[in-house]
Design a protein around this motif. Structure first.
Motif, PDB file in Angstrom:
ATOM      1  N   UNK A 182       0.801  -1.230   0.000  1.00 31.60           N
ATOM      2  CA  UNK A 182       0.000   0.000   0.000  1.00 31.60           C
ATOM      3  C   UNK A 182       0.832   1.279   0.000  1.00 31.60           C
ATOM      4  N   UNK A 183       1.997   1.260   0.662  1.00 30.37           N
ATOM      5  CA  UNK A 183       2.819   2.467   0.786  1.00 30.37           C
ATOM      6  C   UNK A 183       3.703   2.625  -0.445  1.00 30.37           C
ATOM      7  N   UNK A 241       0.878   9.504   5.526  1.00 32.67           N
ATOM      8  CA  UNK A 241       1.498  10.069   4.326  1.00 32.67           C
ATOM      9  C   UNK A 241       2.553   9.175   3.698  1.00 32.67           C
ATOM     10  N   UNK A 242       2.977   8.126   4.361  1.00 34.77           N
ATOM     11  CA  UNK A 242       3.984   7.221   3.812  1.00 34.77           C
ATOM     12  C   UNK A 242       5.236   7.203   4.674  1.00 34.77           C
ATOM     13  N   UNK A 243       5.790   6.018   4.863  1.00 28.79           N
ATOM     14  CA  UNK A 243       6.953   5.876   5.745  1.00 28.79           C
ATOM     15  C   UNK A 243       8.155   6.653   5.223  1.00 28.79           C
ATOM     16  N   UNK A 244       8.326   6.704   3.893  1.00 28.24           N
ATOM     17  CA  UNK A 244       9.492   7.382   3.314  1.00 28.24           C
ATOM     18  C   UNK A 244       9.160   8.767   2.801  1.00 28.24           C
ATOM     19  N   UNK A 290      -3.630  16.780   5.865  1.00 25.35           N
ATOM     20  CA  UNK A 290      -3.996  16.019   7.059  1.00 25.35           C
ATOM     21  C   UNK A 290      -5.287  15.243   6.872  1.00 25.35           C
ATOM     22  N   UNK A 291      -6.046  15.592   5.833  1.00 22.97           N
ATOM     23  CA  UNK A 291      -7.298  14.877   5.603  1.00 22.97           C
ATOM     24  C   UNK A 291      -7.161  13.712   4.653  1.00 22.97           C
ATOM     25  N   UNK A 292      -5.949  13.417   4.219  1.00 20.67           N
ATOM     26  CA  UNK A 292      -5.729  12.332   3.268  1.00 20.67           C
ATOM     27  C   UNK A 292      -5.792  10.980   3.993  1.00 20.67           C
ATOM     28  N   UNK A 293      -6.707  10.088   3.558  1.00 22.53           N
ATOM     29  CA  UNK A 293      -6.916   8.809   4.235  1.00 22.53           C
ATOM     30  C   UNK A 293      -6.639   7.615   3.335  1.00 22.53           C
ATOM     31  N   UNK A 294      -6.134   7.869   2.104  1.00 20.70           N
ATOM     32  CA  UNK A 294      -5.998   6.762   1.169  1.00 20.70           C
ATOM     33  C   UNK A 294      -5.036   5.687   1.649  1.00 20.70           C
ATOM     34  N   UNK A 295      -3.902   6.073   2.251  1.00 25.77           N
ATOM     35  CA  UNK A 295      -2.947   5.067   2.711  1.00 25.77           C
ATOM     36  C   UNK A 295      -3.514   4.245   3.865  1.00 25.77           C
ATOM     37  N   UNK A 296      -4.191   4.901   4.784  1.00 24.37           N
ATOM     38  CA  UNK A 296      -4.801   4.183   5.904  1.00 24.37           C
ATOM     39  C   UNK A 296      -5.864   3.200   5.403  1.00 24.37           C
ATOM     40  N   UNK A 297      -6.634   3.631   4.419  1.00 18.55           N
ATOM     41  CA  UNK A 297      -7.630   2.739   3.834  1.00 18.55           C
ATOM     42  C   UNK A 297      -6.964   1.575   3.098  1.00 18.55           C
ATOM     43  N   UNK A 298      -5.826   1.879   2.451  1.00 16.51           N
ATOM     44  CA  UNK A 298      -5.101   0.824   1.735  1.00 16.51           C
ATOM     45  C   UNK A 298      -4.508  -0.189   2.709  1.00 16.51           C
TER      46      UNK A 298
END
Length: 482
Positions: free
Chosen positions: A315-316, A364-367, A374-382
């Motif tokens: 996902x990331x 936002x991604x590990x790297x 702050x409202x971006x939820x796509x990675x958490x959903x992934x």
């Protein structure tokens, strides 16, 4: 019959009565003593000297060899079943019952719930901290189970060492008793105490390994395992084993990292078809070298599946090949060649550790170089999708069927619980069987009512012989007065 002959007959009767009374009293006083065999007095007519009378030939010890052999085999089954049940119960307590607080399945469910909650409000730092905390808890639970598995292997190894020492020491004591019995053969002394002691020693051996006892000349016995190993036949064959204090995943007997058994200096197989099959000793080898190893492999495969779902290519999209994913191998990227023992090393990436102040990377991604919206939820959903997606496992230790992480953990926990139930059922049968055989053995032991009846008969015989001696004494006095 002459007076001297009558006196001799009565005296021999009194001697036999005294010996019989002692035997009966010994039987009664040891009616509940474990390993005690009921005694009886062997008598025969005395043909020496022309007077007749009775002669004490010795004391006979009574046991049922068939029932005794069956009970000893049952003891071995009981020991084996108990060891396997204890191991399965320990594993079940480590994994936890599905749905129970603190269990492995609940740790995963809490992680997934935290992801869903954070995805609903990705700007909430507290929710991201909860995700990190629950992910760390899931990794810690895998670590604890893996460490517990290796601890059980260490305990099995220690138990093997203890049992081998017990076997060698007990066999030597049996050999000493054998020699004492051979030296005393031919006499009429009561050797029952030695035979009782030897039976208890052989019973102790039977709890460790199933055996067969073969009678030799002059009261000596030979001991063989049911697998065909000669433990004692004239001389003791020493069993060898070297204990390993610390056991880690990947350490096996086949690799030379763990000790097997030797018999008289020669290596012997310790598998379920070997010379020492059955009994608590074989069960400990089964735990150390088979069951715990298989459980560890399954757990490592689950840890690998988890690490790969959240690693590069997952996902990331900020991660590239070689980067540590959300779950790492002791802080570094997971390498498939290092699958063995991964469940003991798996850990949450330090970049998003609870309290690190950088839990925004979960969003936002590990790297990522900097925070995004702050409202971006796509990675958490992934991340949530990665957990629930069914995929074929890369590890050969898991079934070759598409499953999600929850399915893997549920199957693992169910397998552990199923083993415990199966071993519990087996042990229930073994206990019932052993109890029945023990009661059957005791039924052929000392019956205090019969012994008291025998004592009354001895008393009557003693009184009759005493009366004869009294009459003879009176007649002799009359002759002397003539």
């Amino acid at each position: 019959m002459s007076l001297s002959g009558a006196l001799f007959n009565a005296f021999s009767g009194l001697t036999a009565n005294a010996r019989a009374a002692a035997v009966v009293s010994t039987n009664i006083s040891n009616a509940t003593t474990e390993g005690y065999g009921r005694r009886s007095l062997d008598l025969s007519a005395n043909s020496t000297g022309g007077y007749g009378g009775v002669r004490v030939d010795g004391v006979q010890r009574h046991v049922d060899p068939v029932v005794l052999a069956d009970r000893r085999l049952s003891d071995a089954q009981l020991g084996q079943g108990g060891a396997l049940l204890n191991h399965a119960t320990t594993l079940e307590s480590l994994v936890g019952e599905s749905g129970a607080p603190g269990s492995l399945t609940v740790a995963l469910a809490e992680f997934e719930t935290a992801l869903i909650s954070a995805a609903s409000n990705p700007a909430a730092v507290q929710r991201l901290e909860t995700v990190a905390y629950k992910a760390d808890g899931l990794a810690d639970k895998l670590n604890a189970i893996s460490n517990g598995i290796q601890k059980s292997r260490e305990q099995a190894d220690q138990s093997i060492a203890t049992q081998v020492e017990t076997l060698n020491r007990t066999l030597e004591r049996v050999q000493v008793i054998n020699r004492d019995l051979v030296r005393s053969a031919g006499g009429n002394q009561d050797m029952g105490a030695l035979l009782d002691e030897r039976q208890k020693l052989v019973d102790a051996i039977a709890e460790i390994v199933p055996l067969r006892v073969v009678e030799r000349d002059r009261g000596e016995i030979a001991i063989f395992t049911t697998g065909g190993a000669a433990l004692l036949d004239g001389q003791v064959r020493t069993i060898g084993f070297t204990q390993t204090s610390t056991i880690e995943a990947g350490m096996t007997q086949s690799s030379g990292a763990l000790s097997g058994l030797t018999l008289a200096g020669y290596d012997v197989s310790t598998d379920q078809k070997g010379l020492f099959r059955g009994g608590s000793l074989a069960a400990q080898f089964e735990i150390r070298d088979e069951r715990a190893v298989e459980t560890q492999a399954n757990l490592d495969a689950i840890a690998r599946d988890l690490a790969e779902r959240f690693g590069p290519g997952g996902p990331d999209t900020t991660l590239i090949a070689g980067d540590p994913g959300l779950f790492t191998d002791a802080g570094i990227a997971f390498d498939p060649v290092n699958e063995v023992g991964l469940s003991a090393r798996i850990s949450l990436n330090d970049l998003v550790a609870p309290g690190s102040g950088e839990v925004w990377r979960l969003r936002d991604g590990l790297a990522a170089n900097s925070q995004g919206p702050v409202g971006e939820a796509r990675l958490l959903q992934a991340y949530t999708t990665a957990l629930s997606d069914s995929r074929l496992p890369a590890s050969g230790s898991l079934p070759a069927m598409a499953q999600n992480v929850a399915d893997h953990l549920s199957t693992f926990a169910s397998s552990i619980a199923g083993d415990r139930v199966r071993f519990e059922d087996d042990q229930t049968y073994f206990v019932a069987q052993n109890t029945a055989l023990t009661e059957l053995e005791l039924a052929g032991g000392v019956n205090t009512d019969q012994e008291l009846q025998s004592l009354l008969e001895v008393e009557k015989s003693y009184a009759a012989n005493a009366k004869v001696m009294s009459v003879v004494d009176d007649l002799i006095k009359r002759l002397l007065n003539i």
